[in-house]
Design a protein around this motif. Structure first.
Motif, PDB file in Angstrom:
ATOM      1  N   ILE A 288      42.117  62.179  15.411  1.00 12.13           N
ATOM      2  CA  ILE A 288      41.909  60.728  15.358  1.00 12.13           C
ATOM      3  C   ILE A 288      42.880  60.082  14.396  1.00 12.13           C
ATOM      4  N   LEU A 289      43.004  60.665  13.207  1.00 11.21           N
ATOM      5  CA  LEU A 289      43.826  60.047  12.160  1.00 11.21           C
ATOM      6  C   LEU A 289      45.311  60.137  12.461  1.00 11.21           C
ATOM      7  N   HIS A 290      45.764  61.275  12.962  1.00  5.78           N
ATOM      8  CA  HIS A 290      47.209  61.451  13.143  1.00  5.78           C
ATOM      9  C   HIS A 290      47.685  61.100  14.552  1.00  5.78           C
ATOM     10  N   ASP A 291      46.892  61.418  15.563  1.00  6.64           N
ATOM     11  CA  ASP A 291      47.337  61.140  16.934  1.00  6.64           C
ATOM     12  C   ASP A 291      47.033  59.709  17.375  1.00  6.64           C
ATOM     13  N   LYS A 292      46.008  59.085  16.767  1.00  9.30           N
ATOM     14  CA  LYS A 292      45.641  57.725  17.170  1.00  9.30           C
ATOM     15  C   LYS A 292      45.972  56.702  16.092  1.00  9.30           C
ATOM     16  N   VAL A 293      45.383  56.842  14.913  1.00  8.56           N
ATOM     17  CA  VAL A 293      45.674  55.891  13.831  1.00  8.56           C
ATOM     18  C   VAL A 293      47.142  55.967  13.438  1.00  8.56           C
TER      19      VAL A 293
ATOM     20  N   ILE B 135      27.257  58.746   7.984  1.00  7.29           N
ATOM     21  CA  ILE B 135      26.290  58.826   9.077  1.00  7.29           C
ATOM     22  C   ILE B 135      24.867  58.979   8.536  1.00  7.29           C
ATOM     23  N   VAL B 136      24.697  59.819   7.528  1.00  4.63           N
ATOM     24  CA  VAL B 136      23.371  60.037   6.944  1.00  4.63           C
ATOM     25  C   VAL B 136      22.827  58.755   6.310  1.00  4.63           C
ATOM     26  N   SER B 137      23.724  57.874   5.861  1.00  3.94           N
ATOM     27  CA  SER B 137      23.293  56.605   5.264  1.00  3.94           C
ATOM     28  C   SER B 137      22.756  55.628   6.314  1.00  3.94           C
ATOM     29  N   GLY B 138      22.841  56.017   7.598  1.00  2.00           N
ATOM     30  CA  GLY B 138      22.361  55.152   8.674  1.00  2.00           C
ATOM     31  C   GLY B 138      23.420  54.217   9.216  1.00  2.00           C
ATOM     32  N   ARG B 139      24.672  54.496   8.887  1.00  2.00           N
ATOM     33  CA  ARG B 139      25.773  53.629   9.326  1.00  2.00           C
ATOM     34  C   ARG B 139      26.698  54.366  10.286  1.00  2.00           C
ATOM     35  N   SER B 140      27.524  53.596  10.955  1.00  2.00           N
ATOM     36  CA  SER B 140      28.611  54.156  11.759  1.00  2.00           C
ATOM     37  C   SER B 140      29.923  53.889  11.035  1.00  2.00           C
ATOM     38  N   LEU B 141      30.981  54.441  11.567  1.00  2.00           N
ATOM     39  CA  LEU B 141      32.290  54.376  10.916  1.00  2.00           C
ATOM     40  C   LEU B 141      33.348  54.111  11.975  1.00  2.00           C
ATOM     41  N   SER B 142      34.370  53.375  11.622  1.00  2.00           N
ATOM     42  CA  SER B 142      35.478  53.221  12.563  1.00  2.00           C
ATOM     43  C   SER B 142      36.810  53.363  11.857  1.00  2.00           C
ATOM     44  N   PHE B 143      37.757  53.954  12.557  1.00  2.00           N
ATOM     45  CA  PHE B 143      39.136  54.079  12.085  1.00  2.00           C
ATOM     46  C   PHE B 143      40.024  53.209  12.961  1.00  2.00           C
ATOM     47  N   GLY B 144      41.207  52.905  12.463  1.00  2.00           N
ATOM     48  CA  GLY B 144      42.157  52.121  13.227  1.00  2.00           C
ATOM     49  C   GLY B 144      42.685  50.960  12.409  1.00  2.00           C
ATOM     50  N   VAL B 145      43.912  50.565  12.679  1.00  2.00           N
ATOM     51  CA  VAL B 145      44.536  49.442  11.986  1.00  2.00           C
ATOM     52  C   VAL B 145      43.879  48.148  12.442  1.00  2.00           C
ATOM     53  N   TYR B 146      43.610  47.256  11.503  1.00  2.10           N
ATOM     54  CA  TYR B 146      42.950  45.982  11.805  1.00  2.10           C
ATOM     55  C   TYR B 146      43.720  45.231  12.902  1.00  2.10           C
ATOM     56  N   GLY B 147      42.988  44.716  13.885  1.00  2.00           N
ATOM     57  CA  GLY B 147      43.616  43.972  14.978  1.00  2.00           C
ATOM     58  C   GLY B 147      44.038  44.836  16.140  1.00  2.00           C
ATOM     59  N   GLN B 148      43.916  46.170  15.993  1.00  2.00           N
ATOM     60  CA  GLN B 148      44.253  47.092  17.067  1.00  2.00           C
ATOM     61  C   GLN B 148      42.990  47.866  17.467  1.00  2.00           C
ATOM     62  N   PRO B 149      43.042  48.561  18.615  1.00  4.69           N
ATOM     63  CA  PRO B 149      41.833  49.268  19.067  1.00  4.69           C
ATOM     64  C   PRO B 149      41.292  50.204  17.998  1.00  4.69           C
ATOM     65  N   GLU B 150      39.969  50.139  17.781  1.00  2.00           N
ATOM     66  CA  GLU B 150      39.356  50.988  16.767  1.00  2.00           C
ATOM     67  C   GLU B 150      38.692  52.195  17.400  1.00  2.00           C
ATOM     68  N   ILE B 151      38.557  53.263  16.615  1.00  2.00           N
ATOM     69  CA  ILE B 151      37.906  54.485  17.073  1.00  2.00           C
ATOM     70  C   ILE B 151      36.570  54.578  16.353  1.00  2.00           C
ATOM     71  N   LEU B 152      35.481  54.433  17.105  1.00  2.75           N
ATOM     72  CA  LEU B 152      34.141  54.393  16.515  1.00  2.75           C
ATOM     73  C   LEU B 152      33.588  55.805  16.384  1.00  2.75           C
TER      74      LEU B 152
END
Length: 347
Positions: A119-124, A89-106
């Motif tokens: 996020i990692l265990h209940d969603k990803v 975040i400090v680098s000026g970027r955002s981040l997303s988790f999630g398996v490619y092709g499935q809904p991502e968590i921004l």
């Protein structure tokens, strides 16, 4: 009857694998499948699957796929995740988790460790159990590289962890060891080398170059200024389904502002990875055309996907060939007001 026998035989096979004395990924995966069917409290030789997994997690050495599966099953989370997110975040970027092709968590701001765990265990983890563990390792590596080698992430505004895993797997050779089986130090080395070479098209086919950078979400350094030039040239509206990029987006803002870059990123996000890179190349052609032919106006409503389809570009074609097809399409299908365009081929 045959269905019941088959099911019994399959369960017997799972139990046999689960009871194997030497703990391997096969053994752990069998336990995970039994847990999925019968619950974590299902007992094998007097112990619950959770208890067996705890024993395995503490004793496993060398089998990194098995260890990652155990860690994900037991909802293990490393302590340094929240600081790693803050680095991104400090680098000026955002981040997303999630398996490619499935809904991502921004993720667009610092996060509490508890929320990251969810996020990692209940969603990803619901998308892919292995990714609940693997995406943690990728995040830690990404944060370290952002601190030590920030140039590796130039042109990437949203770091999509699942997409990075997908594209890294896609470029692995048939004789290479799968990334999920690599020890952490070799995995980190693989990620760094991949990022260092991903933006270079010299040693890759055009197809791979477009897919890799399209999946990573990388854009050229001058891309926002090219988009700005087009939007300020005239009143225009670029569209892709429900997503739009319009001239009014540049009102009361500057080309260097993060808001404008994120507006472009959200628009590019509407396209599949290969189309995304074609869109970048299209805007390159359009901006160069308008610079060299300032009297030209584009159509006010510019449907981007329709234009790319009509241009009949192919993913393995060179940038020069694609640029020529874009110019021809602009004229043939009257996406420009004037047809005496100077040929503007991008080298």
């Amino acid at each position: 009857s045959s269905g019941i026998n088959a099911e019994y035989g399959e369960e017997h096979d799972l139990l046999t694998r689960a009871r194997e004395e030497q703990v391997t990924a096969s053994n752990v995966i069998a336990l995970i499948e039994l847990s999925r069917r019968y619950g974590q409290d299902y007992r094998i030789d007097g112990e619950t699957i959770t208890e067996i997994m705890e024993h395995h997690y503490k004793s496993l050495e060398g089998d990194w796929l098995a260890l990652r599966c155990c860690a994900a099953f037991l909802d293990k989370t490393v302590d340094s995740l929240a600081p790693a997110v803050s680095v991104v975040i400090v680098s000026g970027r955002s981040l997303s988790f999630g398996v490619y092709g499935q809904p991502e968590i921004l993720v667009e701001g610092p996060m509490h460790p508890t929320l990251l765990h969810e996020i990692l265990h209940d969603k990803v983890g619901k998308q892919s159990l292995l990714h609940a563990s693997l995406q943690q390792e990728f995040l830690i590596c990404i944060a370290e590289l952002l601190v030590d080698h920030p140039q590796l992430f130039e042109g990437i505004l949203i770091i999509r962890v699942g997409s990075m895993i997908q594209v890294l797997q896609s470029v692995m050779g048939p004789d290479e060891v799968p990334i999920e089986t690599l020890p952490p130090h070799l995995l980190n080395k693989k990620i760094r080398h991949f990022l260092a070479t991903s933006s270079d098209s010299k040693d890759r086919s055009w197809r791979d170059h477009r897919l890799i950078n399209g999946t990573l979400g990388r854009v050229p350094d001058d891309f926002p200024s090219r988009v700005w030039l087009i939007l300020s040239h005239q009143n225009i509206r670029f569209s892709c389904e429900d997503s739009h990029l319009v001239s009014s987006d540049i009102l009361n803002t500057k080309v260097s502002e993060p808001f404008f870059a994120m507006k472009i990123e959200r628009f590019l996000n509407s396209f599949s990875p290969n189309y995304r890179h074609f869109v970048i190349e299209l805007f390159h052609v359009l901006s160069a055309t308008l610079v060299r032919n300032p009297e030209v106006n584009l159509v006010q409503d510019f449907p981007v996907t329709e234009f790319i389809v009509k241009s009949e570009v192919e993913i393995n074609e060179s940038l020069e060939a694609v640029s020529k097809k874009f110019i021809d399409c602009l004229i043939k299908f009257e996406f420009v007001r004037l047809t005496n365009l100077e040929k503007c081929i991008v080298s």
